[in-house]
Design an enzyme around this catalytic site. Structure first.
Site, PDB file in Angstrom:
ATOM      1  N   PHE A   1     -16.056  24.426  95.187  1.00 28.67           N
ATOM      2  CA  PHE A   1     -16.780  25.616  94.762  1.00 28.67           C
ATOM      3  C   PHE A   1     -18.213  25.536  95.302  1.00 28.67           C
ATOM      4  CE2 PHE A   1     -19.032  28.321  91.694  1.00 28.67           C
ATOM      5  CZ  PHE A   1     -18.214  29.437  91.705  1.00 28.67           C
TER       6      PHE A   1
ATOM      7  N   ASP B   1     -14.653  17.536  89.516  1.00 25.34           N
ATOM      8  CA  ASP B   1     -14.953  18.811  88.875  1.00 25.34           C
ATOM      9  C   ASP B   1     -13.625  19.351  88.340  1.00 25.34           C
ATOM     10  OD1 ASP B   1     -15.285  21.538  88.325  1.00 25.34           O
ATOM     11  OD2 ASP B   1     -16.763  21.828  89.911  1.00 25.34           O
TER      12      ASP B   1
ATOM     13  N   TYR C   1     -15.310  27.979  79.658  1.00 33.32           N
ATOM     14  CA  TYR C   1     -15.071  29.430  79.503  1.00 33.32           C
ATOM     15  C   TYR C   1     -13.813  29.894  80.233  1.00 33.32           C
ATOM     16  CZ  TYR C   1     -17.957  28.970  83.717  1.00 33.32           C
ATOM     17  OH  TYR C   1     -18.484  28.541  84.906  1.00 33.32           O
ATOM     18  N   LYS C   2     -13.169  28.988  80.976  1.00 30.49           N
ATOM     19  CA  LYS C   2     -11.936  29.391  81.675  1.00 30.49           C
ATOM     20  C   LYS C   2     -10.744  29.104  80.758  1.00 30.49           C
ATOM     21  CE  LYS C   2     -13.987  28.179  86.178  1.00 30.49           C
ATOM     22  NZ  LYS C   2     -14.284  29.467  86.782  1.00 30.49           N
TER      23      LYS C   2
ATOM     24  N   ARG D   1      -6.025  36.508  93.365  1.00 29.43           N
ATOM     25  CA  ARG D   1      -5.842  35.286  92.591  1.00 29.43           C
ATOM     26  C   ARG D   1      -5.352  35.636  91.188  1.00 29.43           C
ATOM     27  NH1 ARG D   1     -10.875  31.333  91.115  1.00 29.43           N
ATOM     28  NH2 ARG D   1     -11.469  33.114  89.860  1.00 29.43           N
TER      29      ARG D   1
END
Ligand SMILES: Cc1ncc(COP(=O)(O)O)c(C=O)c1O
Length: 397
Positions: free
Chosen positions: A113, A184, A209-210, A356
């Site tokens: 990322f 990560d 938060y995912k 996605r």
């Protein structure tokens, strides 16, 4: 075994929507509404500043960290909550580089990322003296670990393609070459069982938060292996990571253990929302979660490939190399995703050409997957995406 109908019932899922974006922002756990309201009213409202002691706010970064530890295969007292993932990446990197001096190379891959890479670039600039970030293709990571590498900075699951690295193998190779590892776990924590301790990982960090459903802006976590905790010096040495924050010493003295990675005041309202989500997670068996995730992603891949020949699968077919998302490539991916959203199927788009879809077994059903495939098939067969409205890019894609 896990009752996934029961876990689904504990989320607020708006009627008429098929939500396949829990890999980006998890939905609202129903109990979070009352939990946050209680924290606001009874704790902040009535206790005011005494809440730090009476409501246990000060201990939340560690007590919540210990609940996350089970989901990521971490030892007790090795996970601390706070800040954002970008900050935690920076912290882990700075500590690992210091621990592995005089080596100066951070190894990462082009599927990482961007924020992780930017953090590494910024840190190298600050450190100067030859510190560099080496970026290789994801398939080349193993061979690129040589005895110049100080630390590997790898996101276990590629945010675009859903490709999953072999954490155990990379960690083993890194250790053989004298390098430390930072993982990560943004797209791993809550997506499948992670085994940090078993793999021998050195550092890890992730967001909540995912897949962990703490809500927009929820806090990140950092893991430091117990064997490193008293050697890892935080570069972001905040007062909440001090051994005695309320001594207000002029000089920094790190707290014992991973608590030293705390920086500033913890986000109590977001932690309350996260605790409501973790109550649901407490009932989840991680092996059952993985089995259901693979069944959902297999179903979606097979359905879309059969119905949409112009979409190209970007996600590995091999289960061992797949996270809990499925991505397809198409040059008009953005417009296709907008058309899907207009028909109530929410996924997202990642430049340049990826659509996605996240599969989150706590609330996604096989029925929803079948419906999403049918809607996508209709959009592709009739080119319903091909309108100026769907081609106009919004700020968040
Ligand atoms: C893999 C990965 N790393 C880092 C980040 C950055 O996280 P944050 O915005 O919480 O700092 C994200 C955000 O989505 C991510 O997916």
């Amino acid at each position: 075994m896990t009752d996934f109908a029961a876990t689904r019932a504990q989320f607020h899922l708006p009627a008429g929507l098929i939500y396949l974006d829990g890999n980006s922002l998890g939905p609202l756990p129903r109990a979070a509404v009352a939990r946050v309201a209680k924290t606001v009213q009874d704790e902040w409202g009535d206790m005011l500043i005494t809440g730090w002691n009476r409501a246990g706010w000060m201990d939340k970064p560690m007590s919540v960290g210990n609940r996350i530890a089970r989901l990521i295969g971490a030892e007790p007292n090795s996970v601390a909550m706070g800040d954002t993932l970008s900050i935690k990446v920076y912290q882990a990197l700075a500590s690992a580089l210091e621990m592995n001096a005089p080596r100066k190379v951070i190894l990462s891959d082009s599927g990482n990322f961007p924020s992780d890479l930017y953090m590494a670039q910024g840190l190298c600039r600050t450190l100067g003296e030859g510190y560099t970030l080496r970026i290789v293709a994801p398939e080349e990571v193993m061979d690129a670990i040589d005895d110049t590498v100080a630390v590997t900075l790898i996101t276990e699951v590629d945010y675009r393609t859903g490709r999953k690295h072999d954490m155990a193998a990379i960690t083993k190779r890194a250790h053989e070459k004298g390098a430390l590892t930072i993982w990560d776990l943004a797209h791993s924590a809550g997506a499948f069982p992670v085994e940090l301790a078993r793999a021998g990982a050195d550092f890890a960090c992730g967001c909540t938060y995912k897949y962990l459903n703490s809500g927009p802006g929820g806090p990140a976590f950092i893991y430091v292996a117990p064997r490193h905790q008293d050697r890892a010096r935080p570069a972001l040495a905040g007062w909440q990571g001090h051994d005695a924050p309320f001594a207000f010493d002029l000089d920094y003295r790190p707290a014992t253990g991973v608590e030293r990675m705390r920086v500033g005041t913890p986000p109590i309202l977001q932690l309350a929302a996260l605790e409501a989500s973790l109550d649901i997670w407490d009932s989840v068996d991680m092996a059952a979660l993985r089995a259901r995730s693979l069944a959902l992603t297999d179903q979606f891949i097979a359905g879309v490939e059969a119905a949409c020949p112009t979409l190209t699968l970007a996600t590995p077919r091999d289960h061992a190399m797949r996270g809990s998302q499925v991505s397809f490539r198409h040059p008009e991916g953005y417009a296709i995703m907008q058309a899907l959203i207009s028909k109530g199927v929410i996924g997202d788009f990642r430049a340049p050409d990826i659509i996605r879809f996240g599969f989150t077994p706590l609330y996604t059903t096989h029925d929803e997957v079948a419906q999403a495939v049918a809607i996508l098939a209709e959009i592709m067969a009739k080119s319903l995406w091909d309108t100026p409205e769907f081609k106009t890019r919004k700020k968040v894609t």
